[in-house]
Design a protein around this motif. Structure first.
Motif, PDB file in Angstrom:
ATOM      1  N   PRO A 174     -13.269  -1.348   3.668  1.00 36.88           N
ATOM      2  CA  PRO A 174     -13.887  -0.202   3.175  1.00 36.88           C
ATOM      3  C   PRO A 174     -13.801   0.018   1.772  1.00 36.88           C
ATOM      4  O   PRO A 174     -14.930   0.196   0.976  1.00 36.88           O
ATOM      5  CB  PRO A 174     -13.775   0.740   3.863  1.00 36.88           C
ATOM      6  N   ALA A 175     -12.884  -0.304   1.038  1.00 35.01           N
ATOM      7  CA  ALA A 175     -12.747  -0.087  -0.251  1.00 35.01           C
ATOM      8  C   ALA A 175     -13.360  -1.189  -1.170  1.00 35.01           C
ATOM      9  O   ALA A 175     -14.075  -1.086  -2.099  1.00 35.01           O
ATOM     10  CB  ALA A 175     -11.295  -0.103  -0.628  1.00 35.01           C
ATOM     11  N   CYS A 210       0.738  -1.078   0.348  1.00 40.03           N
ATOM     12  CA  CYS A 210       0.003   0.115  -0.011  1.00 40.03           C
ATOM     13  C   CYS A 210       0.812   1.160  -0.260  1.00 40.03           C
ATOM     14  O   CYS A 210       2.042   1.334   0.558  1.00 40.03           O
ATOM     15  CB  CYS A 210      -0.931   0.029   0.967  1.00 40.03           C
ATOM     16  N   SER A 260     -17.001  -0.424  -0.923  1.00 41.46           N
ATOM     17  CA  SER A 260     -17.697   0.485  -1.876  1.00 41.46           C
ATOM     18  C   SER A 260     -17.510   0.312  -3.229  1.00 41.46           C
ATOM     19  O   SER A 260     -18.279   0.943  -4.009  1.00 41.46           O
ATOM     20  CB  SER A 260     -16.287   1.758  -1.884  1.00 41.46           C
ATOM     21  N   ILE A 284      -6.645   2.624  -1.911  1.00 36.53           N
ATOM     22  CA  ILE A 284      -6.313   1.845  -0.721  1.00 36.53           C
ATOM     23  C   ILE A 284      -4.978   2.437  -0.129  1.00 36.53           C
ATOM     24  O   ILE A 284      -3.957   2.005  -0.449  1.00 36.53           O
ATOM     25  CB  ILE A 284      -6.162   0.439  -0.964  1.00 36.53           C
ATOM     26  N   ALA A 285      -5.342   3.498   1.056  1.00 32.07           N
ATOM     27  CA  ALA A 285      -4.030   3.837   1.637  1.00 32.07           C
ATOM     28  C   ALA A 285      -3.213   2.983   2.348  1.00 32.07           C
ATOM     29  O   ALA A 285      -2.005   3.065   2.660  1.00 32.07           O
ATOM     30  CB  ALA A 285      -4.656   5.229   2.269  1.00 32.07           C
ATOM     31  N   ASP A 286      -3.876   2.180   3.157  1.00 30.46           N
ATOM     32  CA  ASP A 286      -3.083   1.463   4.218  1.00 30.46           C
ATOM     33  C   ASP A 286      -4.048  -0.011   4.347  1.00 30.46           C
ATOM     34  O   ASP A 286      -5.195   0.089   4.019  1.00 30.46           O
ATOM     35  CB  ASP A 286      -2.852   2.149   5.443  1.00 30.46           C
ATOM     36  N   SER A 321      -7.796   0.205   4.891  1.00 29.25           N
ATOM     37  CA  SER A 321      -8.694   0.756   3.947  1.00 29.25           C
ATOM     38  C   SER A 321      -9.163  -0.335   3.290  1.00 29.25           C
ATOM     39  O   SER A 321      -9.987  -0.114   2.384  1.00 29.25           O
ATOM     40  CB  SER A 321      -7.895   1.691   3.217  1.00 29.25           C
TER      41      SER A 321
END
Length: 363
Positions: free
Chosen positions: A176-177, A149, A180, A168-170, A173
């Motif tokens: 939730p990604a 990431c 979504s 996806i920052a980390d 995430s």
């Protein structure tokens, strides 16, 4: 993989009918280019607001899956093309059995599936971001652990202009990604360090002849193309040859007929392939005034079996800017500028929507 073999295609004479699947602004500009060469166009689209109908000779509003509609459409056309790739392959395959369809369903199928597209380009020696196909949350966790990431999660199908993708920052995430995008099949792409984005726009005829345009420097805002500038900076110019060669291999391997656009990042080791579009492209709108022959005219020439046109620049500097949402309201100011060429698409204004573009030439 071959979509269409090299053939001696008999040129379609002026007065022939080009069928266009899709009712957007690309079809609108294709219709104008076709009319200039003496062709009639017939647009088929299900949309209530089909701006391509504004330049078409005739328009049918109907679902793509009606066999009755498709039979009538094929009977009225000498050749069929499409102005967007988010159309089911089945009706395109069906039409191709009744009337020539360019580009072929093979080109369309590859472009519709991000995993197939990456696999195909990698097999041709193309450089891409590190990626993995994921169909479950567990697979996504495993891919993220391998690729690292930050990364970008993109749905396999039906994504454009920043839609169908999430950053996806980390590791926190990841879930939730996944939620979504609705848990749909996707690819995870590693981040690519780059300095610029650019595109190669190529036209290929049925006889295998190819021409390509100088690459524009493409700048995006909120996932949507904001501006294309030529000549491109030196960083892009140095990678132009390698990117153009890969785009040519893609077109040749697919047997592609028509315009093909491939987007690239300027990477540290050379051009990094991002995605392809088997059609005329937003980053080629500058060619209407900024090139001797526009991408739209060259697409018409290619699918009708005509000689391809000159792709050279008509000015020392060319800048195309998209007019997004309310920005189209500045039309009167733009018309007062010297060497500014305004195109409005006739669409209902909506935030984030491409309403038109303006191309400015410096001679």
């Amino acid at each position: 993989m071959k979509g269409e073999s090299i053939i001696a295609m008999k040129p379609l004479p002026p007065g022939s009918t080009i069928g266009i699947l899709g009712g957007g602004q690309l079809g609108r500009m294709l219709g104008a280019a076709a009319a200039q060469l003496g062709y009639t166009t017939r647009v088929l689209a299900p949309d209530e607001e089909a701006v391509a109908a504004q330049t078409a000779s005739s328009f049918t509003r109907a679902d793509y899956h009606s066999r009755i509609v498709l039979d009538d459409f094929a009977a009225a056309c000498d050749v069929v093309t499409y102005e967007f790739e988010n159309i089911d392959i089945e009706p395109v395959d069906y039409l191709n059995g009744k009337v020539p369809v360019h580009p072929s369903p093979t080109s369309l199928a590859i472009a519709q599936d991000r995993a197939d597209e990456k696999t195909f380009v990698n097999a041709l020696g193309g450089r891409t971001a590190r990626w993995a196909k994921v169909t479950t949350l567990d697979e996504l966790h495993a891919a993220a652990a391998d690729i690292g990431c930050p990364a970008i999660l993109k749905t396999i199908r039906l994504g454009y202009d920043g839609k169908g993708q999430v950053r996806i920052a980390d590791p926190a995430s990841i879930e939730p990604a996944w939620e979504s995008i609705g848990g749909r099949p996707a690819i995870l792409e590693g981040f690519v360090p780059f300095t610029h984005e650019f595109s190669i726009i190529l036209a290929r005829g049925a006889d295998g002849a190819m021409v390509s345009y100088p690459p524009p420097w493409n700048e995006h805002k909120d996932g949507i193309l904001a501006r294309s500038t030529l000549p491109a900076p030196a960083e892009i110019a140095r990678q132009w040859g390698e990117a153009a060669a890969l785009t040519g291999r893609i077109a040749e391997t697919l047997g592609h007929v028509g315009v093909l656009a491939c987007e690239y990042f300027v990477g540290a080791d050379g051009p990094v392939f991002n995605e392809m579009a088997p059609r005329v492209h937003n980053s080629g709108h500058w060619t209407i005034e900024g090139a001797v022959t526009s991408q739209f005219e060259n697409h018409v020439r290619a699918i009708c079996g005509l000689p391809l046109g000159d792709t050279g620049l008509t000015a020392q500097r060319v800048v195309m800017a998209n007019l997004i949402g309310d920005a189209a309201g500045d039309w009167l100011t733009v018309l007062g500028e010297r060497d500014a060429h305004l195109h409005l698409y006739g669409k209902t204004v909506r935030a984030g929507r491409k309403m038109g573009h303006v191309t400015r030439l410096v001679r």
